[in-house]
Write an enzyme that holds these catalytic residues in place. Sequence first.
Site, PDB file in Angstrom:
ATOM      1  N   ASP A   1      -2.962  -8.625  -1.202  1.00  0.00           N
ATOM      2  CA  ASP A   1      -1.769  -7.456  -1.219  1.00  0.00           C
ATOM      3  C   ASP A   1      -0.672  -7.933  -0.519  1.00  0.00           C
ATOM      4  O   ASP A   1       0.348  -7.900  -0.353  1.00  0.00           O
ATOM      5  CB  ASP A   1      -2.308  -6.008  -0.693  1.00  0.00           C
ATOM      6  CG  ASP A   1      -3.141  -5.421  -1.677  1.00  0.00           C
ATOM      7  OD1 ASP A   1      -3.688  -6.095  -2.720  1.00  0.00           O
ATOM      8  OD2 ASP A   1      -3.358  -4.198  -1.771  1.00  0.00           O
TER       9      ASP A   1
ATOM     10  N   PRO B   1       4.090   5.281  -3.300  1.00  0.00           N
ATOM     11  CA  PRO B   1       3.039   6.420  -2.983  1.00  0.00           C
ATOM     12  C   PRO B   1       1.731   5.707  -2.218  1.00  0.00           C
ATOM     13  O   PRO B   1       1.425   4.672  -2.074  1.00  0.00           O
ATOM     14  CB  PRO B   1       2.569   6.575  -4.664  1.00  0.00           C
ATOM     15  CG  PRO B   1       2.922   5.316  -5.463  1.00  0.00           C
ATOM     16  CD  PRO B   1       4.097   4.799  -4.479  1.00  0.00           C
TER      17      PRO B   1
HETATM   18  O1  PMV Z   1      -5.462  -2.112  -2.096  1.00  0.00           O
HETATM   19  P1  PMV Z   1      -5.793  -1.826  -3.357  1.00  0.00           P
HETATM   20  O2  PMV Z   1      -6.272  -0.604  -3.652  1.00  0.00           O
HETATM   21  O3  PMV Z   1      -4.705  -2.536  -4.126  1.00  0.00           O
HETATM   22  O4  PMV Z   1      -7.046  -2.972  -3.580  1.00  0.00           O
HETATM   23  C1  PMV Z   1      -6.765  -4.034  -3.443  1.00  0.00           C
HETATM   24  C2  PMV Z   1      -7.549  -5.180  -4.561  1.00  0.00           C
HETATM   25  C3  PMV Z   1      -8.856  -5.403  -4.210  1.00  0.00           C
HETATM   26  O5  PMV Z   1      -9.231  -6.411  -5.119  1.00  0.00           O
HETATM   27  C4  PMV Z   1      -9.737  -4.062  -4.969  1.00  0.00           C
HETATM   28  C5  PMV Z   1      -9.509  -5.484  -2.781  1.00  0.00           C
HETATM   29  C6  PMV Z   1      -9.023  -6.671  -2.140  1.00  0.00           C
HETATM   30  O6  PMV Z   1      -9.148  -6.841  -0.832  1.00  0.00           O
HETATM   31  O7  PMV Z   1      -8.450  -7.578  -2.724  1.00  0.00           O
END
Ligand code: PMV
Length: 295
Positions: A138, A87
């Site tokens: 990520d 998603p």
């Molecule tokens: O991409 P997301 O919504 O999973 O957010 C990543 C995690 C955060 O800590 C909010 C941002 C980051 O760059 O680490």
Amino acid sequence: MVDSSGSERGGWLGRGRGKVILCGEHAVVYGHPALAAAVTLGTEVRLRAETGPTRVLEARADPRLEAALSVLLPAEGLGVEIDSTLPVGRGMGSSAALCVALARAELARQGRRPSPGEVADLALAGDRAFHGNPSGVDTTVSAMGGVLRFQRGAEPRALPGPRGWRLVVLDSGVAGHTGALVAQVAAARPGVDPHLARLGALSDLAAANLDDLGVIGEIFNEAHARLRAVGVSTPALDHLADFARTHGAVGAKLSGAGGGGVVIAAVADSGDLLRAASEAGLTAFACDIAAPEPP
Ligand code: PMV
């Protein structure tokens, strides 16, 4: 995943995993540790040799995607097919998975067999086109697979996958905007710093207790409360976390940047929660953690 033929006729394939953040989102931006898990959902990319400027073959009007392509691929000569089971905009790492898949496919096209670390570094450059200044959690977990302790400036540490419990994802159906949420947290500092520090400490506590569902559940619940105090939860996410807890989850928290996106719930068995969610008209699914990628 690399097209073993490597031929131009079949094109060049790359795959990136989606992810959930088990603990430490937002805290990780400020140097605290996070604990993240790659999931079996993900994105596959196929590059084909084409004439003319490099472009996505199906119509997609996302300028951020164009920017990521310009970082990761040559400007001319490629058509890009994208196929994803993730998603979008739900904190499950769809942009990172796409950038990892693009990086792998491009490196395969160059005839290279990169390590997961090299893939992660290249993909992070692409993910900056989506999120400004991402921490890298990520793209790192997407490229490396498995469960990772991630901290800016430190080597990511792979941990054995948890035993004795699993994850259920509950989707709010609302997209969160990572860049805006990260900026919102930046504006709330230094008032929220104690919560961010505690979220980092909870990441290490979770890393040390990954097989203990009781401890993980408590950590999820406290992490959700801390993220709410930081200002990134929403009434819908609070409701999903409460719903999960009252229908068999030991603990539940928002996962990702918040403002929308998903809640993850730690359960011994997913059956009760999935049934209850379906009866209540909620979108929920069991989510498996992906194995580590081979070095
Ligand atoms: O991409 P997301 O919504 O999973 O957010 C990543 C995690 C955060 O800590 C909010 C941002 C980051 O760059 O680490």
